[in-house]
Every structure is written in C-alpha cells, then in structure tokens.
Scaffold this active site. Structure first.
Site, PDB file in Angstrom:
ATOM      1  N   GLU B  49       0.856  -1.185   0.000  1.00 24.27           N
ATOM      2  CA  GLU B  49       0.000   0.000   0.000  1.00 24.27           C
ATOM      3  C   GLU B  49       0.891   1.234   0.000  1.00 24.27           C
ATOM      4  O   GLU B  49       1.729   1.408   0.873  1.00 24.27           O
ATOM      5  CB  GLU B  49      -0.880   0.037   1.251  1.00 24.27           C
ATOM      6  CG  GLU B  49      -1.983  -0.991   1.233  1.00 24.27           C
ATOM      7  CD  GLU B  49      -2.907  -0.872   2.440  1.00 24.27           C
ATOM      8  OE1 GLU B  49      -3.878  -1.622   2.480  1.00 24.27           O
ATOM      9  OE2 GLU B  49      -2.632  -0.037   3.340  1.00 24.27           O
ATOM     10  N   ASP B  60      -5.840   9.503  10.266  1.00 22.74           N
ATOM     11  CA  ASP B  60      -4.516   9.014  10.636  1.00 22.74           C
ATOM     12  C   ASP B  60      -4.031   9.566  11.964  1.00 22.74           C
ATOM     13  O   ASP B  60      -4.295  10.716  12.317  1.00 22.74           O
ATOM     14  CB  ASP B  60      -3.501   9.369   9.544  1.00 22.74           C
ATOM     15  CG  ASP B  60      -3.647   8.448   8.346  1.00 22.74           C
ATOM     16  OD1 ASP B  60      -3.451   7.234   8.522  1.00 22.74           O
ATOM     17  OD2 ASP B  60      -3.986   8.935   7.256  1.00 22.74           O
ATOM     18  N   TYR B 174     -10.687  -4.427   3.151  1.00 20.76           N
ATOM     19  CA  TYR B 174      -9.806  -3.964   4.216  1.00 20.76           C
ATOM     20  C   TYR B 174     -10.662  -3.767   5.469  1.00 20.76           C
ATOM     21  O   TYR B 174     -11.500  -2.870   5.501  1.00 20.76           O
ATOM     22  CB  TYR B 174      -9.152  -2.645   3.793  1.00 20.76           C
ATOM     23  CG  TYR B 174      -8.069  -2.123   4.728  1.00 20.76           C
ATOM     24  CD1 TYR B 174      -8.290  -1.984   6.095  1.00 20.76           C
ATOM     25  CD2 TYR B 174      -6.834  -1.734   4.226  1.00 20.76           C
ATOM     26  CE1 TYR B 174      -7.305  -1.491   6.933  1.00 20.76           C
ATOM     27  CE2 TYR B 174      -5.837  -1.224   5.055  1.00 20.76           C
ATOM     28  CZ  TYR B 174      -6.085  -1.113   6.403  1.00 20.76           C
ATOM     29  OH  TYR B 174      -5.111  -0.618   7.233  1.00 20.76           O
TER      30      TYR B 174
END
Lengths: 399, 270
Positions: B49, B60, B174
């Site tokens: 990735e 994040d 995912y």
C-alpha cells in the site's frame, strides 16, 4: 418559492454530502436519525426556546446604529446584536440545540473544535449547565491569539487540548476532533460549531442559527414596517451568516452580502476568501464545497487577523447560494477590518469581534452608495473583548 | 486475473497468509521511497500500500500525519507517485494499492487518475473518506480501467452496509481492526475477528486486517482468522527513526524481517 432544504444525502445542488471514514458512518447515521426525529418535535423546540430565552437572553435586540449611519451618510444601518447573547456571540444558539439533542441521544461526553474560541466557550457553557464532560480542541496558534477564551473554557471545567499540527488553527482543530470522535464513537457527541462538516451538521447548525433571521425579520417589520434592502454578515464556516440569511432567502427584494477574510493579500496562504478566484471545488472534513487548495488538491494554508474566519473551506449551503447568485460574497482585508473595529467602537460604543468587524468593513463600503431611506441589517455576530489584546498589539506595531 | 487476485490465489495454494505493508510515498523522499518498496517486495510483502500524502489526514494518527507532511514538504505529488510505480514495474510484480484521501484524487480527476494509474501499473485504489455514492462513482470509473476499489469496513459497519460494500468492492476487503485512527497499539483487538467473520457472510473476497498492528505476535494473531495483515504506522515509524542516520532502507528491512521471521526465512531459502 425555492426550497433550501438539502436532499436526503445532504446536498444543496452539488455541495455538501458526507465524506467520512467508514467508522464514522454509523454514528453519523445515528445523529441524522436523531436530528430528523426531533427537528419538528414540539417538546424539543419548546426546551430550546426556553433555554434561549432564560439562559441565553434572547431575543437579541435589533439596534439602529444612528451615529454610524450619519457618519457614512447613506443607508440606515441596523445591527442584530448577537454580541449581547450569553457568552458574547451567536455560537451559543447552535450549542443549545445540539446539547439538547446530545442529551436525548444519551451521550455523556461532548467534544468540540474552536477557532476564535467563541464556539469552545459556548460549548463549555452548555456542558457546565448540564454537567457533561467536555473536551475542546484548539490550535495552539489560536490559543495564543485567544488566551482569554481558553481561560473561560477552563474555568467552566472544560479540558482544552492544544493542537500542534498544520497551521495550528481551526482546520487542524477540526481534524483532531474528528480523530477523537472516530476513536470514541460510542460515548461521544461531536458538537460541531459551524455550518460545515458532514451532513447533517450544515443543516442542523443552520436550523439552530436561523433564529437570528426570524427575529431580525419580525424586529425590522416592527421598527420600519418593511423588509431590509440588504442583509450582511461575515463568513468563516458561515453559521452566523446562514442564520441571518435563511429567513430572507425567498424575499427577492432582500439582497445579501457575505464577507470573507481578505487577510493580507490575495495570494494563496495570505487570506481566507474561498470565493475569490484561487479556490476550487473540493472535499475537506466531510463536505464538498469551495476550498482553498493548490493544483495538487493539497489544502492551502490561510491567514486572517480573525481566528474565526481563518478556514480553508466554507459551508456547503454558501457554495450553493454563491453559484445561484442569491448571495454575493466579497472580502475585507485585515487592515479594513481593523479600521472598522475602531470605527464601530468610536461611533457606537460597541466593540465588535474582529470577525464581525469584517462585515462592518463592508458596511463602510456599501452604505454610502445606498439611498438614505434604504435599510441594511448587519449581523453583529460577536463582541470584541476577546480581541482587544490582539488589536492593541496590532495598533502598537502600526504606531 | 488481476495481480491482487493472483497474489491471494498463490497464498491460498501455499496455505500462507498475506503481509501487506504500508508506506507513505515520498517519505523521506521519492528515491528512498522507491528503494523501500523494493526492499518490502523482496522481504515478504504480498501487496504494497502506497500512501498518497495529504495535508489533512483526518483518519490518521500522529505517525502517518508526520510522514505525510514530510512527503509534502519535499514536494511529492500524485504524478510523481505514479511515475515511481511506473519505474517500480520494471523491477517487481508485487501488487500496488494507492491509499489516498479523496481531494488529491478529485483534483487530479478520477477518469484521468484511473487511466494513468492503470497505465503506470497500479492495481487498486483505496479512498479513506469516500463512502456510499462517492464510493460507487469511483468504483465504476476504476472498473473501466480494470483497477480494484479496495473497500474499508469497520467494527461500526452494520450488516446491511457490509453487504452493500462487499458487493461494490473488488480485490480484497480492508477490515479496520478497531474504532480509531491509524497507529500502533500494544493489544490486539478482539473486534477485528468478529468483523472478519461478519464480512465473510457476504463475500468470498479475501479480507485483510489493519490499524494498530505492529508486532510479530499481532500479525500471527490476525493470520489465524484473516487472509492478510496490514502493517502501516509501525513501518512508517521506522522511517522516522532512521532520518538522523539516513539508513532508512536497512532499518525498514530489519524491522520487517523481525516482524515476519517465517516469510523472511522463506525468502532466503528460495
């Protein structure tokens, strides 16, 4: 009559929506459902109205600024005195609505972001009122600029967390609040402070702020027996502006001007005027709107003398109103805002917030060009106590 | 068959589970970034990735935020990243997934991005902040260029949504191990196993688990119930630690070998 409701996905035309990480979809669905359930609920509305009256002190006056009108020599200028609300700005209107919603949803922990600190203070206030845990994220640059508000929040038992990332201002505080929310989805209610972010926030904040325009409409009818020719407000995220504008949107005779922060210059990074050319449509912090960005889609840094207008994007409903040309958007520079700050203080004995001073700066340009029997209503969105330190420094450096 | 599909097929045939490392493209610079990807490919990565840096990475944690900022500080653009993939494709066949926030892709233009990414040798795209209709729009554009849209699911995702997302996704799913931002944590999350079980009710696509996985023990835990483990922040943290000495590639390689002793041994045996 145009309907200014967003569609089910939260879009006004092309703008709005909800662009969030998957983890936040469930809590946003929960929030959306709760809001649509209570939006027209009589008990909910009555509880809001009760708090607005007795705790906030509404209705706020519509005040004829006689000396300012004389000095500018044109349109009659009325000020909608949101600065007289408890906590000193319009922000509390939204906080009262959202905190009552959070309580109905059973949330015990409240988080918020703040730029100028007014939303943080208003959130801290309603949390203290209801005895709820409160965490406010604030950029460290803004904490420096708005030290007084940091102290007020802490005094009311709120934990203020400084945000060191990015430009250390409002945008970065919102990122950090979103990160908190995504981590604490079950327990936490995110009390967002402007007409921004993912659906349903832009709608919800607008609804809670639209009390400003409803009152202003009734008050001007009582005082003048007719609608104003022009309504004006400063636009950061855009909550005070949309709050004033909403009730007049279908009155074609009422023109509207939103005033953005022109900062130091029109170069990217030196201002926060999202409708002024260098910006393009994009997606930031959950919503699609006009956005100050570079050619690679990286968000531009912004500058304004006022922390509350210092933001790279603008509420999606404003983007829609801009494209439909229902509202004209213009900007006032730091310099012009500073001059207006002094002018209103001297002529009316009212010290406005630096954010609000941007709207006054536009009044200074527009009022003299209008006939003496025409009427302007400008939203005096906040008081300037929090800014006297900054202004004193700026005036000293100019002297 | 796409490279991602082929990769999972190979894993299944050999009875192995996958390792999916994440790095921010352009951190600490593009040349080193390319070397890191090569080293990862040679040390057990089944899929890589590549993070597209963004100024406002709201999903994040601090490690990847700082890494994105370093990449942006040295001027990394999406076009640079596609060129890097083009160069990498002369040397490795490991599938590459772009991991991005929406705005840089939106500004580049989805159609142009899909065409250019496919041409450069990218295999899939994952967009952190595109859900519902935004994800559908992107997936149809990507599909036109035989690129996979890797979909994220979270512990908070309802069964009804899982079904819809699984139907829209390709390549692999995912699964976000826990509610929160990216970043290493000490404990493995029990919510992940439950989520993977729920996902499997709706799709035969392989499921990779990520967020908070930083140790060999955690990788092995994930391998018990998922098809692959994603490790991001822990690798990016190694990049950060190497900055003073400049031994980035060695440092990342050493870390990954420690993380995956079995795979590393396999690689040396071959």
């Amino acid at each position: 009559m145009t309907n200014y409701e967003p569609n089910e996905q939260g879009y006004w035309g092309d703008y709005g929506g909800r662009y969030v990480p998957e983890t936040l979809v469930a809590p946003i669905d929960e929030l959306t459902e709760a809001y649509y359930t209570y939006r027209d609920d009589a008990g909910f509305r009555a509880e809001i109205d009760g708090l607005l009256k007795d705790f906030v002190g509404r209705p706020s006056p519509l005040y004829f600024a006689e000396r300012l009108t004389q000095q500018l020599g044109g349109a009659k200028i009325y000020l909608k005195r949101e600065d007289l609300n408890h906590t000193g700005a319009h922000k509390i209107n939204n906080c009262v609505g959202q905190i009552l919603l959070a309580r109905r949803m059973g949330k015990k922990r409240i988080i918020a972001e703040t730029g100028a600190g007014q939303h943080g203070v208003a959130t801290a206030t309603v949390c203290a009122h209801f005895g709820l845990e409160c965490v406010v994220y604030m950029g460290t640059e803004d904490m420096r600029r708005q030290e007084l508000n940091v102290f007020r929040m802490r005094l009311m038992g709120t934990e203020v967390r400084g945000v060191e990332s990015g430009s250390k201002t409002l945008k970065d505080a919102i990122n950090e609040a979103l990160r908190d929310w995504v981590t604490n989805v079950d327990s936490t209610y995110y009390l967002l402070g402007s007409a921004l972010g993912p659906h349903p926030y832009p709608l919800m904040v607008r609804d809670f702020q639209s009390i400003i325009g409803r009152e202003a409409r009734a008050q001007i009818m009582e005082k003048e027996g007719r609608l104003p020719d022009l309504v004006m407000a400063c636009v950061g995220g855009g909550s005070n502006a949309i709050g004033l504008f909403h009730d007049f949107l279908n009155d074609d005779s009422v023109k509207m001007i939103g005033v953005e922060a022109g900062g130091r210059s029109m170069d990217l990074g030196e201002h926060a005027a999202r409708f002024a050319g260098a910006s393009a449509v994009g997606i930031l912090q959950g919503t699609k709107s006009y956005l100050l960005q570079d050619e690679h889609g990286q968000i531009g840094s912004t500058h304004s003398v006022s922390a509350g207008l210092d933001y790279a994007s603008v509420g999606p409903e404003h983007a829609f109103l801009h494209d439909r040309e229902r509202v004209s958007y213009t900007s006032a520079s730091d310099e012009e805002a500073l001059a207006a700050f002094q002018l209103l203080s001297e002529t009316e004995g009212i010290i406005p917030a630096l954010e609000t001073a941007h709207a006054i700066a536009q009044v200074v340009k527009t009022a003299p060009e209008m006939a003496k029997d025409s009427i302007i209503v400008v939203n005096l969105s906040g008081r300037g106590d929090k800014d006297v330190h900054t202004v004193a420094e700026l005036l000293r450096s100019k002297a | 068959m796409s490279r991602i599909e082929a990769s999972f097929q190979t894993l299944r045939k050999s009875g192995r589970r996958g390792f999916v490392p994440f790095v921010s493209a352009g951190d600490p610079n593009l040349a080193t970034s390319k070397e890191i990807v090569l080293a990862l490919a040679q040390n057990g990565a089944d899929i890589i990735e590549l993070g597209v840096p963004f100024t406002d990475p709201m999903a994040d944690g601090p490690t990847i935020q700082a890494s994105s900022q370093r990449a942006l500080n040295n001027g990394t653009t999406l076009a640079d990243i596609l060129q890097m993939v083009r160069d990498l494709r002369r040397e490795i066949e490991t599938p590459i997934v772009l991991f991005s926030y929406l705005n840089p892709l939106y500004r580049y233009g989805f159609e142009k991005l899909a065409a250019d990414a496919a041409d450069a040798g990218v295999d899939g795209v994952l967009v952190t902040d595109a859900v519902d209709e935004a994800a559908f729009v992107i997936s149809s554009v990507l599909d036109g260029h035989s690129l996979d849209l890797i979909s994220l699911v979270a512990p908070t995702t309802s069964d009804e949504r899982l079904e819809r997302i699984a139907a829209n996704g390709t390549g692999f799913i995912y699964a976000v191990s826990r509610s929160g931002v990216t970043g290493a944590q000490a404990e493995s999350s029990s919510s992940a196993e439950n989520l993977v079980r729920r996902v499997r009710k709706f799709t035969g696509l392989p499921v990779a688990v990520g967020f908070g996985i930083s140790t060999r023990q955690q990788v092995e835990d994930v391998w018990k119930y998922a098809d692959a483990a994603v490790v991001g922040s822990a690798i990016v943290a190694e990049v950060e630690r190497s900055l003073a000495e400049g031994n980035t590639v060695e440092r990342v390689t050493g870390f990954v070998r420690g993380l995956l002793p079995t795979v590393a041994n396999l690689a040396t045996e071959i």
